[in-house]
Design a protein around this motif. Structure first.
Motif, mmCIF file in Angstrom:
data_model
loop_
_atom_site.group_PDB
_atom_site.id
_atom_site.type_symbol
_atom_site.label_atom_id
_atom_site.label_comp_id
_atom_site.label_asym_id
_atom_site.label_seq_id
_atom_site.Cartn_x
_atom_site.Cartn_y
_atom_site.Cartn_z
ATOM 1 N N SER A 70 17.810 41.806 23.049
ATOM 2 C CA SER A 70 16.367 41.330 21.881
ATOM 3 C C SER A 70 14.950 40.872 21.987
ATOM 4 C CB SER A 70 16.726 41.031 20.027
ATOM 5 O OG SER A 70 15.433 40.922 19.615
ATOM 6 N N ARG A 71 13.467 41.517 22.291
ATOM 7 C CA ARG A 71 12.888 40.459 22.716
ATOM 8 C C ARG A 71 12.318 39.668 21.902
ATOM 9 N NH1 ARG A 71 7.914 45.006 24.866
ATOM 10 N NH2 ARG A 71 9.905 46.181 26.912
ATOM 11 N N GLN A 72 12.360 40.019 20.475
ATOM 12 C CA GLN A 72 11.985 38.480 19.805
ATOM 13 C C GLN A 72 13.578 37.831 19.411
ATOM 14 O OE1 GLN A 72 8.978 38.741 18.045
ATOM 15 N NE2 GLN A 72 9.653 36.596 17.359
ATOM 16 N N GLY A 73 14.561 38.010 19.647
ATOM 17 C CA GLY A 73 15.398 37.389 19.628
ATOM 18 C C GLY A 73 15.704 36.382 20.560
ATOM 19 N N CYS A 74 15.198 36.831 21.384
ATOM 20 C CA CYS A 74 14.928 36.086 22.625
ATOM 21 C C CYS A 74 13.971 34.484 22.237
ATOM 22 C CB CYS A 74 14.371 36.641 24.265
ATOM 23 S SG CYS A 74 15.228 37.361 24.556
ATOM 24 N N ASN A 75 12.224 35.392 21.662
ATOM 25 C CA ASN A 75 11.777 34.003 21.209
ATOM 26 C C ASN A 75 12.402 33.563 20.104
ATOM 27 O OD1 ASN A 75 9.551 34.614 23.346
ATOM 28 N ND2 ASN A 75 8.713 36.909 21.505
ATOM 29 N N ASP A 76 12.482 34.158 18.993
ATOM 30 C CA ASP A 76 13.142 33.323 18.559
ATOM 31 C C ASP A 76 14.561 32.039 18.788
ATOM 32 O OD1 ASP A 76 11.674 34.622 16.482
ATOM 33 O OD2 ASP A 76 13.631 36.739 15.882
ATOM 34 N N HIS A 104 11.922 38.023 28.903
ATOM 35 C CA HIS A 104 11.705 39.416 29.137
ATOM 36 C C HIS A 104 10.719 40.623 29.487
ATOM 37 C CE1 HIS A 104 9.752 38.857 25.465
ATOM 38 N NE2 HIS A 104 10.102 37.533 24.898
ATOM 39 N N GLY A 135 8.852 41.248 27.634
ATOM 40 C CA GLY A 135 7.728 41.479 26.747
ATOM 41 C C GLY A 135 6.852 40.319 27.569
#
Length: 415
Positions: free
Chosen positions: A306-312, A369, A371
């Motif tokens: 998950s792109r947002q999961g990686c950032n988080d 990712h 993104g």
């Protein structure tokens, strides 16, 4: 007789016995020695010269696969990760340069193409190697071009001039089974000129011979070369909700009894409350990172998909105060980032929040990712390859054959 003279005579006798033994062995070689001599006689001058480029002997499967190319046939190499399949691709490059032909080295993802490009530049020189991906075009007329499979598929459909193309390496060809990208590989195999030698490199697959039969139907003689020897053994662990990392098996041996301490924790964590479904539990990410560091399991790649999961995840570990770099290492990371981003305007840098991203990387932590900007991904890959980044949270962008110095791979979720 003096002790010194006695030792001298004994050494002379031992040397004579050794010489006699060697002479006897030469006159009456064992079956294994005869087989090795037979194999040596089958090697071409080109293969002899190629082996001299390395400071280690090639494995039998590597030599066998290279001999298939000497016969001007296609080859499918099936071997575990890190077994050395790339050697066969390198021999294809060696032959292409000798024959004045071109070679396309194809990979399924940009990250792997970027890495292979850097490796081949180091081996064969920047003037001989180019890169073509959806993001980057470098030295497109070079003899060796690293590209994503989509680029080659598009070149074939666009009827690009490929008369001087002698070899195509399809790295990670087992990815043919992927529902999304697999058809691209099929189209290349079907439409690529049969006169071009195809070097297919795959992780171990159960149906290698069936796959090779299909290749042979389309393209002519294809030889399967396989090995099941895994040079880098795998150890399996599980992470508890508290972030503790425990061996999956009782003695750390695959196939043994499951670790009882792990089973006890799992029972407590997933035991459903009366009348309710068991809740989904995700381990505390900073706690997992601490455990990885304490157990000397870094560098690591954590797959989140998950792109947002990686950032988080990267932000959570950074905000928890974890730092995996020394001050000189952090300074080197900042210098490389600022040097590579020097051509960007301040507005562009602000738009991607480069300040926070740079400080996270300087701590040895990074997201990776699709993104992110290509330059951000390339910098992360480069810093990770140099051992400066110790913990990467990635989607599948780093899941295919990336030769990164990762000691551990963590799967946060299996669904």
């Amino acid at each position: 007789m003096s002790p010194k003279r006695h030792r001298y005579r004994e050494s002379q006798k031992a040397a004579a016995r050794l010489a006699q033994t060697e002479a006897t062995d030469a006159a009456n070689p064992s079956p294994a020695q005869r087989y090795q001599a037979f194999k040596a006689n089958q090697q071409s001058p080109e293969l002899y010269e190629f082996q001299a480029l390395f400071d280690f002997p090639l494995d039998d499967f590597q030599i066998e696969a290279c001999q298939v190319l000497d016969k001007d046939q296609d080859v499918l190499v099936s071997a575990p990760t890190s077994a050395g399949k790339t050697i066969v691709g390198l021999y294809g490059i060696f032959l292409a340069l000798r024959q004045g032909k071109r070679l396309f080295y194809t990979t399924p993802i940009k990250a792997l193409s970027n890495q292979k490009y850097l490796e081949l530049v180091e081996l064969f020189g920047g003037e001989n190697v180019g890169l073509l991906t959806g993001d980057t075009a470098i030295n497109g007329d070079a003899a060796i071009i690293v590209m994503t499979t989509e680029v080659l598929r598009n070149m074939i459909y666009a009827a690009a001039p490929l008369a001087d193309l002698g070899y195509v390496v399809m790295d990670e060809v087992h990815y043919l089974s992927d529902h999304f990208r697999g058809p691209v590989w099929e189209e290349i195999i079907i439409h690529l000129d049969a006169a071009v030698r195809l070097i297919s490199l795959s992780a171990t697959i159960s149906n290698a011979n069936v796959f090779a039969q299909w290749l042979q139907t389309l393209r002519g003689p294809t030889t399967v070369v396989s090995t099941s020897v895994r040079p880098v053994p795998l150890k399996h662990f599980m992470v508890s909700a508290s972030g503790e990392i425990l061996p999956l098996f009782a003695k750390g041996e695959v196939g043994g009894h499951l670790n009882r301490a792990l089973l006890a924790q799992a029972a407590q964590q997933v035991m459903p409350r009366r009348g309710r479904m068991p809740r989904r539990i995700r381990a505390d990410r900073p706690a997992v990172a601490r455990s990885l560091e304490q157990q000397d399991l870094l560098p690591a790649i954590v797959f989140i998909f998950s792109r947002q999961g990686c950032n988080d995840a990267a932000a959570q570990v950074f905000d928890a105060g974890l730092r995996f770099t020394t001050k000189p290492e952090a300074d080197q990371i900042r210098l490389e980032i600022e040097t590579n981003l020097a051509g960007f305007s301040q507005g562009d840098l602000s738009a991607i929040d480069v300040s926070n991203w740079e400080e996270t990387l300087a701590a040895g932590i990074a997201p990776h990712h699709a993104g992110l900007l290509p330059i951000q991904k390339q910098l992360t890959e480069s810093l990770f390859a140099k051992g400066l980044i110790r913990l990467v949270f990635a989607t599948e962008t780093l899941a295919l054959g990336i030769n990164m110095p990762a000691r551990t791979v963590v799967l946060e979720s299996l669904n």
